[in-house]
Design an enzyme around this catalytic site. Structure first.
Site, PDB file in Angstrom:
ATOM      1  N   CYS A   1      -3.526  -0.496  -2.780  1.00 33.04           N
ATOM      2  CA  CYS A   1      -3.729   0.928  -3.080  1.00 33.04           C
ATOM      3  C   CYS A   1      -4.301   1.130  -4.489  1.00 33.04           C
ATOM      4  CB  CYS A   1      -2.380   1.629  -2.962  1.00 33.04           C
ATOM      5  SG  CYS A   1      -2.429   3.339  -3.471  1.00 33.04           S
TER       6      CYS A   1
ATOM      7  N   ASP B   1       0.846  -1.202   0.000  1.00 35.65           N
ATOM      8  CA  ASP B   1       0.000   0.000   0.000  1.00 35.65           C
ATOM      9  C   ASP B   1       0.874   1.242   0.000  1.00 35.65           C
ATOM     10  OD1 ASP B   1      -2.351   1.522   0.091  1.00 35.65           O
ATOM     11  OD2 ASP B   1      -2.169   1.746   2.261  1.00 35.65           O
TER      12      ASP B   1
ATOM     13  N   THR C   1      -4.538   4.045  -6.104  1.00 32.04           N
ATOM     14  CA  THR C   1      -3.735   4.994  -6.877  1.00 32.04           C
ATOM     15  C   THR C   1      -2.582   4.250  -7.563  1.00 32.04           C
ATOM     16  OG1 THR C   1      -4.287   6.697  -5.250  1.00 32.04           O
ATOM     17  CG2 THR C   1      -2.441   7.147  -6.699  1.00 32.04           C
TER      18      THR C   1
ATOM     19  N   CYS D   1     -10.617   3.678  -3.019  1.00 35.15           N
ATOM     20  CA  CYS D   1      -9.521   4.192  -2.203  1.00 35.15           C
ATOM     21  C   CYS D   1      -9.451   3.359  -0.929  1.00 35.15           C
ATOM     22  CB  CYS D   1      -9.761   5.658  -1.862  1.00 35.15           C
ATOM     23  SG  CYS D   1      -8.518   6.342  -0.741  1.00 35.15           S
TER      24      CYS D   1
HETATM   25  N1  DGL Z   1      -3.852   4.357  -0.756  1.00 35.88           N
HETATM   26  C1  DGL Z   1      -4.361   5.453  -1.568  1.00 35.88           C
HETATM   27  C2  DGL Z   1      -5.435   4.900  -2.518  1.00 35.88           C
HETATM   28  O1  DGL Z   1      -6.038   3.863  -2.271  1.00 35.88           O
HETATM   29  C3  DGL Z   1      -4.886   6.584  -0.718  1.00 35.88           C
HETATM   30  C4  DGL Z   1      -3.824   7.286   0.080  1.00 35.88           C
HETATM   31  C5  DGL Z   1      -2.792   8.006  -0.771  1.00 35.88           C
HETATM   32  O2  DGL Z   1      -3.140   9.013  -1.421  1.00 35.88           O
HETATM   33  O3  DGL Z   1      -1.652   7.568  -0.786  1.00 35.88           O
HETATM   34  O4  DGL Z   1      -5.683   5.507  -3.543  1.00 35.88           O
END
Ligand code: DGL
Length: 269
Positions: free
Chosen positions: A75, A12, A77, A187
């Protein structure tokens, strides 16, 4: 060591993926987990694709060194921006899963006509989720919206109160998300807002529980590929972070719902 008794890697950008780690530890208690939260570079949500790829490549190399039998990118992103590159690096050494494909598979199998997606800026601007859904289910209308205030809001502990209620109302009342039947929480952090989101929608919009979908998908893959750990000897889970502050320990406890022993591992030193 047999492949079955090797660990599951969970990657993550920070600590939100501990929600997934917790769910996996409950559903697959026999498995050893190696979690890596790249807190040194967090948050990733506003970073460029190039930076996200560069930072995540090093973490994937580390998890490969740990001999993981499967690696799951918790994650969104990173899944949206780096998965295509990371899968090439990993090749057929190990199975690499991302957070987006199981959700796409789940949602395209439903009868929803109109769905919403919320996530970080880098996730939403990548258009990966919309594109993947539209490719499979052309008739589904997908409206996505970046909700960048939600990650810091949650990390500061505003989860079920007036402040979170105002911010959520402001985002979700925007025209983009009118008339949706289901909302995908793309997210790691957002599942903790489930009650607040149900309250906002008066339970009339389905909030898609991504953690459950990812955990079920992982169990299915391990079962189908004969990779479930069947030995009675289970090593303890390890939780690595690339940087650690007092507040991050508090955040980790919030996501994991109990104290987590975090070990600092700066892969860039
Ligand atoms: N882990 C990120 C996501 O799931 C959210 C936190 C971040 O911006 O690093 O997109």
């Amino acid at each position: 060591m047999s492949i079955k008794s090797k660990p599951i890697g969970i990657f993550d950008s920070g600590l939100g993926g501990l929600t997934l780690a917790k769910a996996i530890s409950l559903v697959l208690p026999n498995e050893e987990l190696i979690y890596f939260g790249d807190t040194l570079h967090a948050p990733n949500g506003d970073r460029s694709k190039e930076t996200i790829i560069e930072n995540s490549t090093r973490v994937i190399e580390f998890l490969l060194e740990q001999q993981c039998k499967v690696i799951i990118i918790a994650c969104y992103t990173i899944s949206a921006n780096a998965f295509a590159t990371l899968i090439n690096i990993v090749g057929n050494k190990v199975k690499l899963l991302n957070a987006i494909d199981p959700l796409v598979e789940y949602i395209t199998d439903t009868n929803y006509k109109n769905i919403g997606v919320i996530g970080t800026r880098s996730t939403i601007e990548s258009n990966v989720i919309d594109d993947k859904i539209s490719k499979i289910n052309k008739g589904m209308i997908v409206s996505s919206m970046a909700t960048p205030l939600l990650v810091p809001m949650i990390e500061e502990g505003y989860i079920f109160d007036e402040i979170s209620s105002v911010i959520i109302r402001d985002y979700l009342s925007k025209h983009d998300l009118k008339d949706i039947e289901a909302l995908i929480l793309a997210c790691t952090h957002y599942p903790v807002l489930k009650n607040q989101l149900n309250k906002y929608y008066n339970f009339e919009v389905d909030i898609i529980d991504s953690v459950k979908i990812l955990t079920n998908m992982l169990s299915k893959i391990l079962r189908e590929e004969g990779l479930l750990n069947d030995s009675s000897e289970k090593k303890s889970n390890k939780f690595f972070v690339s940087d650690l502050t007092l507040h991050q320990k508090v955040i980790a406890k919030m996501f994991f719902e109990k104290e987590v022993s975090l070990e600092i591992m700066n892969l860039w030193k």
